[in-house]
Design a protein around this motif. Structure first.
Motif, PDB file in Angstrom:
ATOM      1  N   VAL A 150       0.864  -1.175   0.000  1.00 58.08           N
ATOM      2  CA  VAL A 150       0.000   0.000   0.000  1.00 58.08           C
ATOM      3  C   VAL A 150       0.902   1.228   0.000  1.00 58.08           C
ATOM      4  O   VAL A 150       1.649   1.468   0.947  1.00 58.08           O
ATOM      5  CB  VAL A 150      -0.920   0.009   1.236  1.00 58.08           C
ATOM      6  CG1 VAL A 150      -1.752   1.275   1.264  1.00 58.08           C
ATOM      7  CG2 VAL A 150      -1.819  -1.219   1.212  1.00 58.08           C
ATOM      8  N   ALA A 151       0.840   2.012  -1.070  1.00 54.40           N
ATOM      9  CA  ALA A 151       1.745   3.148  -1.225  1.00 54.40           C
ATOM     10  C   ALA A 151       1.135   4.116  -2.205  1.00 54.40           C
ATOM     11  O   ALA A 151       0.226   3.763  -2.963  1.00 54.40           O
ATOM     12  CB  ALA A 151       3.115   2.680  -1.739  1.00 54.40           C
ATOM     13  N   PRO A 152       1.611   5.383  -2.218  1.00 55.27           N
ATOM     14  CA  PRO A 152       1.135   6.316  -3.226  1.00 55.27           C
ATOM     15  C   PRO A 152       1.379   5.774  -4.619  1.00 55.27           C
ATOM     16  O   PRO A 152       2.282   4.977  -4.836  1.00 55.27           O
ATOM     17  CB  PRO A 152       1.986   7.577  -2.962  1.00 55.27           C
ATOM     18  CG  PRO A 152       2.392   7.452  -1.532  1.00 55.27           C
ATOM     19  CD  PRO A 152       2.558   5.986  -1.280  1.00 55.27           C
ATOM     20  N   ALA A 153       0.581   6.241  -5.570  1.00 52.26           N
ATOM     21  CA  ALA A 153       0.667   5.702  -6.921  1.00 52.26           C
ATOM     22  C   ALA A 153       2.038   5.879  -7.534  1.00 52.26           C
ATOM     23  O   ALA A 153       2.416   5.133  -8.407  1.00 52.26           O
ATOM     24  CB  ALA A 153      -0.371   6.395  -7.811  1.00 52.26           C
ATOM     25  N   THR A 154       2.793   6.883  -7.087  1.00 49.31           N
ATOM     26  CA  THR A 154       4.079   7.159  -7.710  1.00 49.31           C
ATOM     27  C   THR A 154       5.245   6.636  -6.902  1.00 49.31           C
ATOM     28  O   THR A 154       6.388   6.878  -7.231  1.00 49.31           O
ATOM     29  CB  THR A 154       4.247   8.676  -7.883  1.00 49.31           C
ATOM     30  OG1 THR A 154       3.983   9.316  -6.636  1.00 49.31           O
ATOM     31  CG2 THR A 154       3.307   9.201  -8.934  1.00 49.31           C
ATOM     32  N   ALA A 155       5.004   5.927  -5.818  1.00 51.08           N
ATOM     33  CA  ALA A 155       6.103   5.477  -4.980  1.00 51.08           C
ATOM     34  C   ALA A 155       5.952   4.012  -4.661  1.00 51.08           C
ATOM     35  O   ALA A 155       4.874   3.495  -4.481  1.00 51.08           O
ATOM     36  CB  ALA A 155       6.153   6.290  -3.673  1.00 51.08           C
ATOM     37  N   GLY A 156       7.100   3.307  -4.578  1.00 52.60           N
ATOM     38  CA  GLY A 156       7.100   1.940  -4.109  1.00 52.60           C
ATOM     39  C   GLY A 156       6.662   0.932  -5.140  1.00 52.60           C
ATOM     40  O   GLY A 156       7.355  -0.053  -5.373  1.00 52.60           O
ATOM     41  N   VAL A 157       5.514   1.108  -5.762  1.00 55.84           N
ATOM     42  CA  VAL A 157       4.987   0.123  -6.688  1.00 55.84           C
ATOM     43  C   VAL A 157       5.330   0.458  -8.129  1.00 55.84           C
ATOM     44  O   VAL A 157       4.963  -0.274  -9.027  1.00 55.84           O
ATOM     45  CB  VAL A 157       3.456   0.007  -6.539  1.00 55.84           C
ATOM     46  CG1 VAL A 157       3.104  -0.513  -5.169  1.00 55.84           C
ATOM     47  CG2 VAL A 157       2.783   1.345  -6.789  1.00 55.84           C
ATOM     48  N   PHE A 158       6.025   1.541  -8.383  1.00 56.94           N
ATOM     49  CA  PHE A 158       6.334   1.952  -9.747  1.00 56.94           C
ATOM     50  C   PHE A 158       7.704   2.606  -9.759  1.00 56.94           C
ATOM     51  O   PHE A 158       8.063   3.330  -8.837  1.00 56.94           O
ATOM     52  CB  PHE A 158       5.285   2.944 -10.254  1.00 56.94           C
ATOM     53  CG  PHE A 158       5.628   3.538 -11.600  1.00 56.94           C
ATOM     54  CD1 PHE A 158       5.308   2.864 -12.761  1.00 56.94           C
ATOM     55  CD2 PHE A 158       6.279   4.756 -11.679  1.00 56.94           C
ATOM     56  CE1 PHE A 158       5.623   3.398 -14.003  1.00 56.94           C
ATOM     57  CE2 PHE A 158       6.598   5.295 -12.917  1.00 56.94           C
ATOM     58  CZ  PHE A 158       6.270   4.614 -14.079  1.00 56.94           C
ATOM     59  N   ALA A 159       8.457   2.355 -10.812  1.00 54.23           N
ATOM     60  CA  ALA A 159       9.757   2.996 -10.974  1.00 54.23           C
ATOM     61  C   ALA A 159       9.875   3.536 -12.379  1.00 54.23           C
ATOM     62  O   ALA A 159       9.777   2.776 -13.360  1.00 54.23           O
ATOM     63  CB  ALA A 159      10.890   2.018 -10.684  1.00 54.23           C
ATOM     64  N   ALA A 160      10.042   4.832 -12.508  1.00 52.30           N
ATOM     65  CA  ALA A 160      10.259   5.431 -13.826  1.00 52.30           C
ATOM     66  C   ALA A 160      11.627   5.010 -14.338  1.00 52.30           C
ATOM     67  O   ALA A 160      12.542   4.713 -13.570  1.00 52.30           O
ATOM     68  CB  ALA A 160      10.171   6.954 -13.728  1.00 52.30           C
ATOM     69  N   ARG A 161      11.773   4.997 -15.633  1.00 52.21           N
ATOM     70  CA  ARG A 161      13.052   4.647 -16.250  1.00 52.21           C
ATOM     71  C   ARG A 161      13.988   5.855 -16.178  1.00 52.21           C
ATOM     72  O   ARG A 161      13.751   6.885 -16.814  1.00 52.21           O
ATOM     73  CB  ARG A 161      12.829   4.253 -17.704  1.00 52.21           C
ATOM     74  CG  ARG A 161      11.945   3.030 -17.891  1.00 52.21           C
ATOM     75  CD  ARG A 161      12.720   1.744 -17.830  1.00 52.21           C
ATOM     76  NE  ARG A 161      13.577   1.602 -18.995  1.00 52.21           N
ATOM     77  CZ  ARG A 161      14.358   0.539 -19.185  1.00 52.21           C
ATOM     78  NH1 ARG A 161      14.401  -0.422 -18.307  1.00 52.21           N
ATOM     79  NH2 ARG A 161      15.124   0.463 -20.262  1.00 52.21           N
ATOM     80  N   ILE A 162      15.071   5.728 -15.404  1.00 56.18           N
ATOM     81  CA  ILE A 162      16.012   6.830 -15.268  1.00 56.18           C
ATOM     82  C   ILE A 162      17.118   6.760 -16.324  1.00 56.18           C
ATOM     83  O   ILE A 162      17.910   7.674 -16.464  1.00 56.18           O
ATOM     84  CB  ILE A 162      16.636   6.872 -13.856  1.00 56.18           C
ATOM     85  CG1 ILE A 162      17.524   5.655 -13.612  1.00 56.18           C
ATOM     86  CG2 ILE A 162      15.547   6.974 -12.802  1.00 56.18           C
ATOM     87  CD1 ILE A 162      18.331   5.724 -12.323  1.00 56.18           C
ATOM     88  N   GLY A 163      17.177   5.646 -17.068  1.00 58.75           N
ATOM     89  CA  GLY A 163      18.208   5.460 -18.076  1.00 58.75           C
ATOM     90  C   GLY A 163      19.337   4.592 -17.558  1.00 58.75           C
ATOM     91  O   GLY A 163      19.747   4.709 -16.406  1.00 58.75           O
ATOM     92  N   GLY A 164      19.823   3.691 -18.411  1.00 54.57           N
ATOM     93  CA  GLY A 164      20.920   2.810 -18.038  1.00 54.57           C
ATOM     94  C   GLY A 164      20.492   1.465 -17.499  1.00 54.57           C
ATOM     95  O   GLY A 164      21.335   0.662 -17.115  1.00 54.57           O
TER      96      GLY A 164
END
Length: 209
Positions: free
Chosen positions: A71-85
């Motif tokens: 259980v976490a905010p939609a943008t934290a913990g359950v999702f990771a944006a692609r930072i490159g590399g």
């Protein structure tokens, strides 16, 4: 972690709109999905419910293989944006929906946590997750992240400067496009050159006003 969703809750998730993630169900079912971190309630009328990235991920998984969701905010913990590399490309309809949902969730977080309800400048969460926040803005706008084996594309990295990230892309035009995207997303951006190689890069900081 939470228990796996019930069969009824799973059916609600599976029936969500494939692009927007809009949900239909009873108030009890929707509230339970919110508590599990699989949905969020839009703060404005008609207060519809939408899938979080975790909800989209569950929707794409086989029911028997579904894993408990933090259980976490939609943008934290359950999702990771692609930072490159990272290893290998991540693309396809499922990823597109996940990124779209994460960006919409971040805009709602801005609306709910910025004192004036503004969505055109970063919120507190972004200031404590600078790299992920900047990368999400870029990925949501369709910019291509680099991979471990392919340097073409953007890379977002932390810097020694407070509240600033560095964005690099070997393509000068693509780098300037990244600058425009970040500025539209509420970041202050300036272009610099590496002292030794003279390669261009961006310094980006979240705007405060």
């Amino acid at each position: 972690m939470t228990r796996p969703p019930t069969a009824a809750q799973r059916r609600v998730v599976d029936a969500a709109d494939p692009v927007t993630g809009r949900l239909r169900g009873t108030e009890a079912q929707l509230a339970a999905l919110v508590l599990r971190g699989l949905a969020f309630r839009h703060p404005r009328p008609p207060h519809d419910h939408f899938l979080t990235p975790a909800g989209h991920r569950l929707r794409e998984s086989a029911p028997e293989a579904a894993e408990p969701v933090v259980v976490a905010p939609a943008t934290a913990g359950v999702f990771a944006a692609r930072i490159g590399g990272e290893d290998g490309p991540v693309s396809g309809p499922a990823r597109t929906r996940e990124v779209h949902s994460a960006w919409q969730g971040l805009l709602e977080l801005r609306r709910m946590t910025n004192p004036d309800g503004s969505v055109d400048r970063p919120c507190g969460w972004e200031r404590t997750h600078l790299v992920q926040a900047a990368a999400l803005a870029l990925e949501a706008a369709g910019h291509r992240p680099s991979t471990r084996d392919d340097t073409a594309g953007y890379r977002v990295r932390a810097t020694p400067q407070p509240e600033a990230v560095a964005v690099r892309d070997p393509d000068g035009a693509a780098l300037r496009d990244c600058a425009q995207t970040l500025e539209r997303a509420g970041w202050q951006v300036s272009e610099h050159n590496e002292p030794r190689t003279r390669a261009s890069y961006l310094l980006a900081s979240p705007r405060r006003s």
